[in-house]
Design an enzyme around this catalytic site. Structure first.
Site: not given
Length: 382
Positions: A172, A176, A248, A278, A299, A347, A349
């Site tokens: 995912r 670059r 999780r 994070r 988190e 999972y 989005d």
């Protein structure tokens, strides 16, 4: 008039409720929590006035133009680009890995072409078809960048070795060879001006919809409806009769400060010795607003118990049997369709969740018109 029961008042449940209510169905939505909008729930922090994403950051991004048009009918979406930073080895880098990250990490000043060739030499090209997260990372960026940015973070996030996780998790993320630090590749990106909760309120505001907060839809109660859409956990519908599908869950430690705490919305902490994954500073998710004070959340990820809020399904490379058994059990049910992230144990989005909910409602209306059976899964979990 046929009656519809819906378990869950997140995007999946609310969209299906709205589509069917508009088609003339009576819909009852049952939500175990004290609020609607599921894990997208957002609300103003009383002390700072900051709009807080209670269950962690939700940034809207999609390439699906029809989904973008759909959400923009529900709210004004402000431009927002997710620019994530990473704290690795005591230094700050930009994510996803881009030309700046590569040059900074290796102390070089390479051109795009030079960097692409350099990473090609770093990568493990002996791996033809990566199956695990670690194999994907080694083929993707090579060992040095993998160890710095992915190995420790992934271990903390999933509580498992990257050798046990599927390659799809890493696929995912972009890589670059320019200085573009936009975390997502998608054409449409933004944030709802007043948070996500008003979007879901708008969907559920229909005379044919009744919402029951702090109320679980039980399996026995499902018999009261002509059809049920279940966006709760798949295993919970069967009272965990075959065992607990692994998830999780997340814990959030609040941090308050004056001014600006970290200078950006999200910093990932990649080193394994730092226990949290994070820190998110929520006022940066609404850069059009000004706030004197700030609220952040560190988190922590851990294995969910059946009393915890499930966040991410743990789909192990070599462990699909329990899921297959639950899917087989579900296929024997009548007048129920399992939907969403929890109902299909995937999972997803937000844009995919929305698209699938619209697709599910459309399929239901088509099957009813044709007097056909509605599938138990419109999208297979397997």
């Amino acid at each position: 008039m046929k009656s519809i029961g819906i378990a869950g008042a997140g995007f999946s449940g609310a969209i299906i409720a709205n589509e069917l209510a508009q088609a003339g169905y009576k819909v009852a939505v049952f939500e175990p929590r004290s609020h609607i909008a599921g894990n997208c729930f957002s609300a103003r922090d009383a002390l700072s006035g900051v709009m807080v994403h209670k269950y962690g950051p939700h940034i809207f991004h999609t390439d699906k133009e029809h989904v973008w048009r759909y959400v923009n009918q529900l709210s004004v979406f402000k431009p927002y680009v997710n620019r994530v930073k990473a704290n690795a080895g005591g230094k700050i880098y930009s994510l996803p890995i881009n030309l700046h990250t590569i040059n900074q990490f290796f102390g070089k000043a390479m051109s795009p072409t030079e960097a692409a060739e350099f990473i090609r030499q770093q990568a493990d090209n002996s791996i033809a078809e990566p199956e695990t997260f670690e194999q994907q990372a080694m083929k993707f960026v090579g060992e040095a960048l993998y160890r710095a940015f992915f190995a420790g973070y992934t271990q903390k996030q999933w509580g498992l070795s990257p050798t046990e996780l599927p390659a799809s998790i890493l696929k995912r993320l972009p890589l670059r060879f320019n200085y573009d630090d936009n975390y997502f590749n998608h054409q449409f990106q933004g944030m709802p001006e007043h948070g996500y909760t008003p979007l879901v309120e708008k969907l559920l505001d229909h005379p044919n919809i009744t919402v029951h907060l702090e109320t679980k839809l039980s399996r026995a109660k499902c018999a009261d409806f002509d059809h049920v859409f279940w966006s709760g956990p798949l295993d919970a519908y069967f009272d965990l009769s075959l065992g607990h599908l692994p998830y999780r869950t997340l814990e959030f430690k609040e941090i308050r400060a004056s001014g600006d705490y970290q200078g950006t919305a999200v910093i990932n902490y990649c080193d394994p010795e730092i226990p949290y994954t994070r820190i998110s500073e929520h006022k940066h998710f609404a850069p059009w607003e000004q706030h004197a004070d700030t609220v952040c959340f560190a988190e922590y990820s851990r294995q969910a118990t059946q009393d915890d809020e499930p966040y991410y399904p743990v789909r192990l490379v070599n462990d699909k049997q329990l899921l297959s058994d639950y899917v087989a059990l579900a296929q024997q049910e009548q007048a129920i369709t399992f939907v969403g992230r929890l109902g299909t144990y995937r999972y997803l989005d937000m844009d995919v969740t929305i698209d699938e909910a619209l697709q599910t409602a459309k399929t239901f209306l088509q099957t009813q018109a044709a007097k056909q059976a509605m599938p138990v899964f419109v999208i297979s979990p397997l």
